[in-house]
Design an enzyme around this catalytic site. Structure first.
Site, PDB file in Angstrom:
ATOM      1  N   ARG A 125       0.666  -1.254   0.217  1.00 43.02           N
ATOM      2  CA  ARG A 125      -0.026  -0.127  -0.068  1.00 43.02           C
ATOM      3  C   ARG A 125       0.889   1.237   0.146  1.00 43.02           C
ATOM      4  O   ARG A 125       1.740   1.479   0.897  1.00 43.02           O
ATOM      5  CB  ARG A 125      -0.763  -0.096   1.226  1.00 43.02           C
ATOM      6  CG  ARG A 125      -1.908   1.059   1.098  1.00 43.02           C
ATOM      7  CD  ARG A 125      -2.880   1.076   2.271  1.00 43.02           C
ATOM      8  NE  ARG A 125      -2.280   1.689   3.396  1.00 43.02           N
ATOM      9  CZ  ARG A 125      -1.857   1.448   4.669  1.00 43.02           C
ATOM     10  NH1 ARG A 125      -2.557   0.195   5.141  1.00 43.02           N
ATOM     11  NH2 ARG A 125      -1.126   1.873   5.597  1.00 43.02           N
ATOM     12  N   GLU A 144       4.919   7.116   2.267  1.00 42.51           N
ATOM     13  CA  GLU A 144       5.765   5.914   2.395  1.00 42.51           C
ATOM     14  C   GLU A 144       5.011   4.742   1.630  1.00 42.51           C
ATOM     15  O   GLU A 144       3.880   5.014   1.257  1.00 42.51           O
ATOM     16  CB  GLU A 144       5.907   5.543   4.005  1.00 42.51           C
ATOM     17  CG  GLU A 144       4.472   5.175   4.471  1.00 42.51           C
ATOM     18  CD  GLU A 144       4.588   4.522   5.832  1.00 42.51           C
ATOM     19  OE1 GLU A 144       5.496   4.533   6.437  1.00 42.51           O
ATOM     20  OE2 GLU A 144       3.431   4.445   6.460  1.00 42.51           O
ATOM     21  N   ASN A 146       4.212   0.659   2.120  1.00 45.11           N
ATOM     22  CA  ASN A 146       3.958  -0.391   3.311  1.00 45.11           C
ATOM     23  C   ASN A 146       4.125  -1.547   2.690  1.00 45.11           C
ATOM     24  O   ASN A 146       3.232  -2.183   1.718  1.00 45.11           O
ATOM     25  CB  ASN A 146       2.830  -0.267   3.818  1.00 45.11           C
ATOM     26  CG  ASN A 146       2.380   0.852   4.806  1.00 45.11           C
ATOM     27  OD1 ASN A 146       3.242   1.097   5.638  1.00 45.11           O
ATOM     28  ND2 ASN A 146       1.869   1.933   3.906  1.00 45.11           N
ATOM     29  N   SER A 151      -2.582  -2.931   5.978  1.00 43.71           N
ATOM     30  CA  SER A 151      -3.733  -3.260   6.549  1.00 43.71           C
ATOM     31  C   SER A 151      -5.062  -2.600   5.936  1.00 43.71           C
ATOM     32  O   SER A 151      -4.958  -1.499   5.317  1.00 43.71           O
ATOM     33  CB  SER A 151      -3.845  -3.352   8.004  1.00 43.71           C
ATOM     34  OG  SER A 151      -3.165  -2.020   8.497  1.00 43.71           O
ATOM     35  N   LYS A 305      12.360   2.979   5.276  1.00 40.71           N
ATOM     36  CA  LYS A 305      12.634   4.500   4.983  1.00 40.71           C
ATOM     37  C   LYS A 305      14.124   4.791   4.106  1.00 40.71           C
ATOM     38  O   LYS A 305      13.960   5.571   3.198  1.00 40.71           O
ATOM     39  CB  LYS A 305      12.441   5.079   6.348  1.00 40.71           C
ATOM     40  CG  LYS A 305      11.137   5.047   7.105  1.00 40.71           C
ATOM     41  CD  LYS A 305      10.059   5.486   6.316  1.00 40.71           C
ATOM     42  CE  LYS A 305       8.997   5.096   7.284  1.00 40.71           C
ATOM     43  NZ  LYS A 305       8.303   3.715   7.530  1.00 40.71           N
ATOM     44  N   LYS A 364      12.518  10.574  10.425  1.00 37.84           N
ATOM     45  CA  LYS A 364      11.719   9.007  10.595  1.00 37.84           C
ATOM     46  C   LYS A 364      12.849   8.007  10.766  1.00 37.84           C
ATOM     47  O   LYS A 364      13.782   7.858  10.175  1.00 37.84           O
ATOM     48  CB  LYS A 364      11.091   8.903   8.966  1.00 37.84           C
ATOM     49  CG  LYS A 364      10.038   9.661   8.731  1.00 37.84           C
ATOM     50  CD  LYS A 364       9.347   9.196   7.542  1.00 37.84           C
ATOM     51  CE  LYS A 364       7.916   9.906   7.263  1.00 37.84           C
ATOM     52  NZ  LYS A 364       7.133   9.301   6.216  1.00 37.84           N
ATOM     53  N   GLU A 368       7.685   0.608  11.032  1.00 38.55           N
ATOM     54  CA  GLU A 368       6.446   0.499  10.382  1.00 38.55           C
ATOM     55  C   GLU A 368       5.488   0.263  11.709  1.00 38.55           C
ATOM     56  O   GLU A 368       5.810   0.240  12.790  1.00 38.55           O
ATOM     57  CB  GLU A 368       6.198  -0.871   9.600  1.00 38.55           C
ATOM     58  CG  GLU A 368       7.244  -0.858   8.398  1.00 38.55           C
ATOM     59  CD  GLU A 368       7.124   0.305   7.644  1.00 38.55           C
ATOM     60  OE1 GLU A 368       6.027   0.919   7.528  1.00 38.55           O
ATOM     61  OE2 GLU A 368       7.976   0.763   7.059  1.00 38.55           O
ATOM     62  N   GLY A 369       4.141   0.831  11.382  1.00 34.84           N
ATOM     63  CA  GLY A 369       3.316   0.440  12.596  1.00 34.84           C
ATOM     64  C   GLY A 369       2.779   1.791  12.897  1.00 34.84           C
ATOM     65  O   GLY A 369       1.887   1.804  13.837  1.00 34.84           O
ATOM     66  N   ARG A 450      -7.746   7.565   5.124  1.00 33.78           N
ATOM     67  CA  ARG A 450      -7.725   7.847   6.612  1.00 33.78           C
ATOM     68  C   ARG A 450      -7.450   9.395   6.838  1.00 33.78           C
ATOM     69  O   ARG A 450      -6.809   9.849   6.379  1.00 33.78           O
ATOM     70  CB  ARG A 450      -6.537   6.896   7.297  1.00 33.78           C
ATOM     71  CG  ARG A 450      -6.779   5.492   7.170  1.00 33.78           C
ATOM     72  CD  ARG A 450      -5.290   4.596   7.429  1.00 33.78           C
ATOM     73  NE  ARG A 450      -4.271   5.184   6.631  1.00 33.78           N
ATOM     74  CZ  ARG A 450      -2.885   4.837   6.768  1.00 33.78           C
ATOM     75  NH1 ARG A 450      -2.514   4.272   7.931  1.00 33.78           N
ATOM     76  NH2 ARG A 450      -1.983   5.377   6.003  1.00 33.78           N
TER      77      ARG A 450
END
Length: 474
Positions: A125, A144, A146, A151, A305, A364, A368-369, A450
């Protein structure tokens, strides 16, 4: 860019009634999370947080994000196959970042032994924000990509009906019809299905590596259910189960509880806290196997990254994607400013610029997350601490994207209904499958919007800051 719903946002009584209707519809549609009190059980569930109204997104930027996704799929795949590029790019990072170093060690071990896997599956994604330009227009800028455990493809397919319902309640039927249908979980399952077919064993299973405490299980079940509809069975296991019960035969075929595994789909394993020594052993066993890993370790490293920053350097895309100038131009158009913090003059200059204008940058780490990035005063303190240390090489600096804020209501269990100023992040899901050197599938399969209140700098839905949304194209 106006919100489009300003007059509606002024009527508090109406907002509360609409919110009640929206929440009931979300529950009916399956926009669900387990609760933080009972993350291992579905006995009590709640709705996943979402916006009351869909948020306005310029159609041209939505189309641009979709158009460039197949380019990003090809790019990630190219990076994952270029062992020399990965080694060179991550050389400074792995000296200072233990997590990336452990992943890289597995990568090297697998290369040395010889890769048993012949089919490769990418479910990724790519996330963007809309940069506000001086002339009032907006530009698509990548935040970024993923490459592991991307998800919300499941829940994103359930939310369009909720926003259509809200607009229909307001007798805005024409507006309701403009909300795009969206089913990423179906597309992600198509990728897994293709990989499963190419693996070529009719009785083999899909192994989903899951966390013990998984609030976002319904998102994952959406993909499992799509696979089951195609008669492909999924088993959910933890890394601990793999280390206790998985084995490889002499051809390095993977068996779990005595059953052959065709595809390993990771929904765990993207953060250091998810690995014990036992879990690292399990990850190595999975990587050594013939099974199709989603992602394989090289593809996880391609999503770091540091790799993202290196890809933005002049000439790097041209080297990875030779003879494809249009592809390179489309990719470059989405890149924000990205800066290396490796020891030396270039890194020194980047730090000096960030300390001089901290509001224009984000620091950064290789994580992740969500919830890991540093901004403002926190970033300044970190840079002052890091600037003379080699540890700085485990971070990158990025230009801070400044979208145009807008009003919306963020609906969360237990929170009052109130209008807040928000910004959005658009994700496009990509799927590709490669057999040997041949790309046999490359597509975009849906989107995720989002939205978060502007006081929250960082974090996604799972991190508890952003909420689910839908683009309303304008």
């Amino acid at each position: 860019m106006a919100t489009g719903w300003e007059s509606l946002l002024r009527d508090e009584q109406q907002l509360e009634e609409l919110a009640r209707q929206a929440v009931d519809r979300a529950l009916a549609e399956g926009v669900l999370l387990r609760t933080s009190q009972e993350p291992s059980s579905s006995d009590v569930v709640s709705y996943a947080p979402f916006t009351l109204f869909p948020s306005l997104v310029p159609s041209a930027l939505l189309e641009q994000a979709y158009a460039v996704q197949m380019d990003f799929n090809m790019l990630v795949d190219a990076v994952s196959q270029d062992a020399a590029f990965l080694e060179q790019t991550l050389s400074s990072t792995i000296k200072r970042d233990n997590f990336t170093a452990r992943l890289f060690d597995i990568h090297k071990q697998v290369l040395k032994e010889g890769i048993a896997q012949t089919v490769f599956l990418g479910l990724n994604r790519s996330d963007y924000m809309f940069q506000r330009n001086a002339d009032g227009s907006a530009a698509l800028k990548q935040i970024e990509i993923n490459t592991i455990s991307a998800s919300f493809g499941g829940l994103a397919s359930r939310t369009p009906a909720v926003h259509r319902h809200v607009l229909n309640v307001l007798s805005k039927t024409q507006e309701a019809a403009k909300i795009l249908s969206n089913n990423p979980s179906k597309g992600l399952a198509l990728g897994i299905t293709k990989a499963w077919e190419l693996y070529g064993s009719a009785n083999a299973l899909v192994l989903l590596i899951a966390q013990e405490k998984e609030r976002n299980i319904f998102d994952q079940r959406a993909i499992e259910n799509e696979l089951l509809a195609r008669n492909i069975h999924v088993i959910r296991r933890r890394f601990e189960d793999v280390s206790e019960k998985a084995s490889l035969d002499q051809d390095r075929r993977l068996f779990m509880d005595g059953q052959e595994v065709a595809v390993v789909y990771f929904r765990d394993g993207y953060m250091p806290s998810q690995y014990s020594p036992q879990n690292w052993e399990a990850r190595l066993l999975l990587e050594r196997s013939r099974a199709v890993k989603c992602p394989d370790i090289a593809t996880q490293l391609a999503g770091t990254k540091k790799v993202q920053q290196e890809l933005s350097r002049m000439g790097v895309l041209e080297m990875l994607l030779p003879g494809q100038p249009e592809t390179v131009a489309r990719l470059h158009a989405t890149f924000a400013g990205l800066y290396s913090l490796d020891m030396g003059e270039e890194g020194d200059q980047a730090i000096a610029e960030a300390l001089a204008a901290p509001s224009q940058f984000v620091l950064k780490p290789q994580r992740e997350g969500g919830g890991n990035n540093l901004y403002g005063e926190e970033m300044v303190q970190a840079l002052e601490r890091l600037k003379d240390s080699e540890e700085r090489a485990s971070y990158i600096l990025m230009e801070k994207i400044e979208p145009e804020p807008f009003g919306n209501c963020l609906l969360r269990p237990g929170s009052p209904v109130r209008v807040v100023q928000c910004i959005s992040e658009l994700g496009i899901f990509g799927v590709y499958v490669r057999q040997g050197k041949t790309l046999v599938m490359n597509k975009h399969v849906g989107h995720l919007l989002r939205t978060k209140a502007i006081e929250h700098a960082d974090g996604g839905v799972a991190a508890g800051v952003a909420v689910l949304d839908n683009p309303y194209p304008v």
